[in-house]
Design a protein around this motif. Structure first.
Motif, PDB file in Angstrom:
ATOM      1  N   MET A   1      92.928 -65.834 -41.809  1.00 37.17           N
ATOM      2  CA  MET A   1      91.071 -66.072 -41.745  1.00 37.17           C
ATOM      3  C   MET A   1      90.836 -67.183 -40.756  1.00 37.17           C
ATOM      4  O   MET A   1      90.918 -68.515 -41.311  1.00 37.17           O
ATOM      5  CB  MET A   1      90.699 -65.822 -43.225  1.00 37.17           C
ATOM      6  N   PRO A   2      90.454 -66.921 -39.609  1.00 37.70           N
ATOM      7  CA  PRO A   2      90.159 -68.046 -39.029  1.00 37.70           C
ATOM      8  C   PRO A   2      88.896 -68.729 -39.451  1.00 37.70           C
ATOM      9  O   PRO A   2      87.960 -68.306 -39.924  1.00 37.70           O
ATOM     10  CB  PRO A   2      89.938 -67.294 -37.442  1.00 37.70           C
ATOM     11  N   ALA A   3      88.611 -69.950 -38.833  1.00 37.86           N
ATOM     12  CA  ALA A   3      87.226 -70.932 -39.116  1.00 37.86           C
ATOM     13  C   ALA A   3      86.174 -70.266 -38.466  1.00 37.86           C
ATOM     14  O   ALA A   3      86.368 -69.978 -37.354  1.00 37.86           O
ATOM     15  CB  ALA A   3      87.823 -72.503 -38.945  1.00 37.86           C
ATOM     16  N   LYS A   4      84.983 -70.277 -38.960  1.00 39.82           N
ATOM     17  CA  LYS A   4      83.752 -69.916 -38.232  1.00 39.82           C
ATOM     18  C   LYS A   4      83.171 -71.075 -37.469  1.00 39.82           C
ATOM     19  O   LYS A   4      82.198 -70.701 -36.715  1.00 39.82           O
ATOM     20  CB  LYS A   4      82.902 -69.231 -39.278  1.00 39.82           C
ATOM     21  N   SER A   5      83.479 -72.270 -37.956  1.00 44.71           N
ATOM     22  CA  SER A   5      82.786 -73.484 -37.429  1.00 44.71           C
ATOM     23  C   SER A   5      83.807 -74.708 -37.313  1.00 44.71           C
ATOM     24  O   SER A   5      84.974 -74.750 -37.990  1.00 44.71           O
ATOM     25  CB  SER A   5      81.494 -73.745 -38.058  1.00 44.71           C
ATOM     26  N   LYS A   6      83.460 -75.798 -36.686  1.00 43.01           N
ATOM     27  CA  LYS A   6      84.325 -76.800 -36.605  1.00 43.01           C
ATOM     28  C   LYS A   6      84.422 -77.489 -37.776  1.00 43.01           C
ATOM     29  O   LYS A   6      85.645 -78.127 -38.205  1.00 43.01           O
ATOM     30  CB  LYS A   6      83.802 -77.776 -35.435  1.00 43.01           C
ATOM     31  N   ALA A   7      83.298 -77.458 -38.616  1.00 43.46           N
ATOM     32  CA  ALA A   7      83.137 -78.381 -39.861  1.00 43.46           C
ATOM     33  C   ALA A   7      84.039 -77.585 -40.862  1.00 43.46           C
ATOM     34  O   ALA A   7      84.767 -78.109 -41.545  1.00 43.46           O
ATOM     35  CB  ALA A   7      81.822 -78.327 -40.468  1.00 43.46           C
ATOM     36  N   GLN A   8      84.106 -76.398 -40.857  1.00 39.48           N
ATOM     37  CA  GLN A   8      85.078 -75.485 -41.829  1.00 39.48           C
ATOM     38  C   GLN A   8      86.384 -75.933 -41.343  1.00 39.48           C
ATOM     39  O   GLN A   8      87.250 -75.786 -42.167  1.00 39.48           O
ATOM     40  CB  GLN A   8      84.658 -74.179 -41.644  1.00 39.48           C
ATOM     41  N   GLN A   9      86.754 -75.982 -40.096  1.00 33.31           N
ATOM     42  CA  GLN A   9      88.140 -76.202 -39.901  1.00 33.31           C
ATOM     43  C   GLN A   9      88.694 -77.411 -40.010  1.00 33.31           C
ATOM     44  O   GLN A   9      89.619 -77.714 -40.622  1.00 33.31           O
ATOM     45  CB  GLN A   9      88.370 -76.163 -38.063  1.00 33.31           C
ATOM     46  N   LYS A  10      87.696 -78.558 -40.103  1.00 35.37           N
ATOM     47  CA  LYS A  10      88.155 -79.889 -40.562  1.00 35.37           C
ATOM     48  C   LYS A  10      88.446 -79.906 -42.158  1.00 35.37           C
ATOM     49  O   LYS A  10      89.242 -80.472 -42.474  1.00 35.37           O
ATOM     50  CB  LYS A  10      86.809 -80.825 -40.326  1.00 35.37           C
ATOM     51  N   ALA A  11      87.488 -79.050 -42.655  1.00 37.84           N
ATOM     52  CA  ALA A  11      87.490 -79.291 -44.198  1.00 37.84           C
ATOM     53  C   ALA A  11      88.878 -78.606 -44.692  1.00 37.84           C
ATOM     54  O   ALA A  11      89.559 -78.971 -45.455  1.00 37.84           O
ATOM     55  CB  ALA A  11      86.404 -78.480 -44.687  1.00 37.84           C
TER      56      ALA A  11
ATOM     57  N   MET B   1      93.671 -71.466 -41.448  1.00 39.93           N
ATOM     58  CA  MET B   1      92.021 -71.846 -41.080  1.00 39.93           C
ATOM     59  C   MET B   1      92.072 -73.167 -40.341  1.00 39.93           C
ATOM     60  O   MET B   1      91.391 -73.335 -39.341  1.00 39.93           O
ATOM     61  CB  MET B   1      91.222 -72.064 -42.308  1.00 39.93           C
ATOM     62  N   ALA B   2      92.887 -73.911 -40.676  1.00 42.65           N
ATOM     63  CA  ALA B   2      92.927 -75.315 -40.027  1.00 42.65           C
ATOM     64  C   ALA B   2      93.443 -75.283 -38.598  1.00 42.65           C
ATOM     65  O   ALA B   2      93.134 -76.031 -37.774  1.00 42.65           O
ATOM     66  CB  ALA B   2      93.725 -76.298 -40.846  1.00 42.65           C
ATOM     67  N   ALA B   3      94.216 -74.170 -38.388  1.00 42.66           N
ATOM     68  CA  ALA B   3      94.896 -74.147 -36.974  1.00 42.66           C
ATOM     69  C   ALA B   3      94.160 -73.498 -36.013  1.00 42.66           C
ATOM     70  O   ALA B   3      94.355 -73.243 -34.987  1.00 42.66           O
ATOM     71  CB  ALA B   3      96.385 -73.247 -37.040  1.00 42.66           C
ATOM     72  N   THR B   4      92.800 -73.116 -36.495  1.00 40.93           N
ATOM     73  CA  THR B   4      91.876 -72.504 -35.502  1.00 40.93           C
ATOM     74  C   THR B   4      91.559 -73.311 -34.216  1.00 40.93           C
ATOM     75  O   THR B   4      91.293 -74.206 -34.404  1.00 40.93           O
ATOM     76  CB  THR B   4      90.558 -71.789 -36.219  1.00 40.93           C
ATOM     77  N   LYS B   5      91.409 -72.679 -33.421  1.00 37.70           N
ATOM     78  CA  LYS B   5      91.087 -73.319 -32.089  1.00 37.70           C
ATOM     79  C   LYS B   5      89.725 -73.841 -32.153  1.00 37.70           C
ATOM     80  O   LYS B   5      88.632 -73.088 -32.512  1.00 37.70           O
ATOM     81  CB  LYS B   5      91.174 -72.488 -30.599  1.00 37.70           C
ATOM     82  N   ARG B   6      89.024 -75.106 -31.809  1.00 30.67           N
ATOM     83  CA  ARG B   6      87.804 -75.367 -31.680  1.00 30.67           C
ATOM     84  C   ARG B   6      86.909 -75.016 -30.712  1.00 30.67           C
ATOM     85  O   ARG B   6      85.599 -75.095 -30.807  1.00 30.67           O
ATOM     86  CB  ARG B   6      87.767 -76.988 -31.960  1.00 30.67           C
ATOM     87  N   LYS B   7      87.514 -74.569 -29.667  1.00 34.99           N
ATOM     88  CA  LYS B   7      86.638 -74.422 -28.510  1.00 34.99           C
ATOM     89  C   LYS B   7      85.788 -73.255 -28.725  1.00 34.99           C
ATOM     90  O   LYS B   7      86.306 -72.247 -29.061  1.00 34.99           O
ATOM     91  CB  LYS B   7      87.642 -73.953 -27.337  1.00 34.99           C
ATOM     92  N   GLY B   8      84.660 -73.464 -28.314  1.00 38.79           N
ATOM     93  CA  GLY B   8      83.581 -72.435 -28.533  1.00 38.79           C
ATOM     94  C   GLY B   8      83.049 -72.385 -29.716  1.00 38.79           C
ATOM     95  O   GLY B   8      82.384 -71.362 -30.147  1.00 38.79           O
ATOM     96  N   LYS B   9      83.475 -72.910 -30.698  1.00 38.13           N
ATOM     97  CA  LYS B   9      82.858 -73.066 -32.239  1.00 38.13           C
ATOM     98  C   LYS B   9      81.506 -73.754 -32.338  1.00 38.13           C
ATOM     99  O   LYS B   9      81.650 -74.683 -31.846  1.00 38.13           O
ATOM    100  CB  LYS B   9      84.105 -73.504 -33.304  1.00 38.13           C
ATOM    101  N   PRO B  10      80.611 -73.481 -33.295  1.00 33.19           N
ATOM    102  CA  PRO B  10      79.743 -74.302 -33.258  1.00 33.19           C
ATOM    103  C   PRO B  10      80.142 -75.405 -34.362  1.00 33.19           C
ATOM    104  O   PRO B  10      81.049 -75.386 -34.907  1.00 33.19           O
ATOM    105  CB  PRO B  10      78.500 -73.362 -33.980  1.00 33.19           C
ATOM    106  N   GLU B  11      79.252 -76.492 -34.581  1.00 35.97           N
ATOM    107  CA  GLU B  11      79.470 -77.558 -35.428  1.00 35.97           C
ATOM    108  C   GLU B  11      79.506 -77.241 -36.696  1.00 35.97           C
ATOM    109  O   GLU B  11      80.322 -77.071 -37.513  1.00 35.97           O
ATOM    110  CB  GLU B  11      78.729 -78.629 -35.094  1.00 35.97           C
ATOM    111  N   ARG B  12      78.356 -76.251 -37.014  1.00 33.86           N
ATOM    112  CA  ARG B  12      78.106 -75.971 -38.392  1.00 33.86           C
ATOM    113  C   ARG B  12      77.386 -74.310 -38.124  1.00 33.86           C
ATOM    114  O   ARG B  12      76.751 -74.285 -37.481  1.00 33.86           O
ATOM    115  CB  ARG B  12      77.110 -76.599 -39.072  1.00 33.86           C
ATOM    116  N   VAL B  13      77.809 -73.760 -39.359  1.00 36.24           N
ATOM    117  CA  VAL B  13      77.054 -72.285 -39.334  1.00 36.24           C
ATOM    118  C   VAL B  13      76.306 -72.478 -40.819  1.00 36.24           C
ATOM    119  O   VAL B  13      76.727 -72.802 -41.677  1.00 36.24           O
ATOM    120  CB  VAL B  13      78.315 -71.249 -39.544  1.00 36.24           C
TER     121      VAL B  13
END
Length: 62
Positions: free
Chosen positions: A1-11, A47-59
């Motif tokens: 399951m990929p992260a939906k935002s940068k904040a989720q990926q960092k968490a 989730m952590a390995a999701t690319k950040r490019k094009g992701k919003p900071e928060r959803v």
């Protein structure tokens, strides 16, 4: 399951490091603390390995 935002990926990255024992669980806050308990190491890695490019900071929740 990929992260939906940068904040989720960092968490997820913080939770993954705690799950592996590289960081103490008590140092975590908010979503990352609950992720450690509720998700497997494999799920956190995906989730952590999701690319950040094009992701919003928060959803925002609707």
């Amino acid at each position: 399951m990929p992260a939906k935002s940068k904040a989720q990926q960092k968490a997820a990255g913080a939770a993954l490091s705690a799950k592996r024992g590289e960081r103490s669980t008590s140092s975590l806050k908010g979503a990352s603390r609950s992720m450690v308990k509720s998700m497997s190491e494999k799920e956190l890695h995906e989730m952590a390995a999701t690319k950040r490019k094009g992701k919003p900071e928060r959803v925002r929740n609707r």
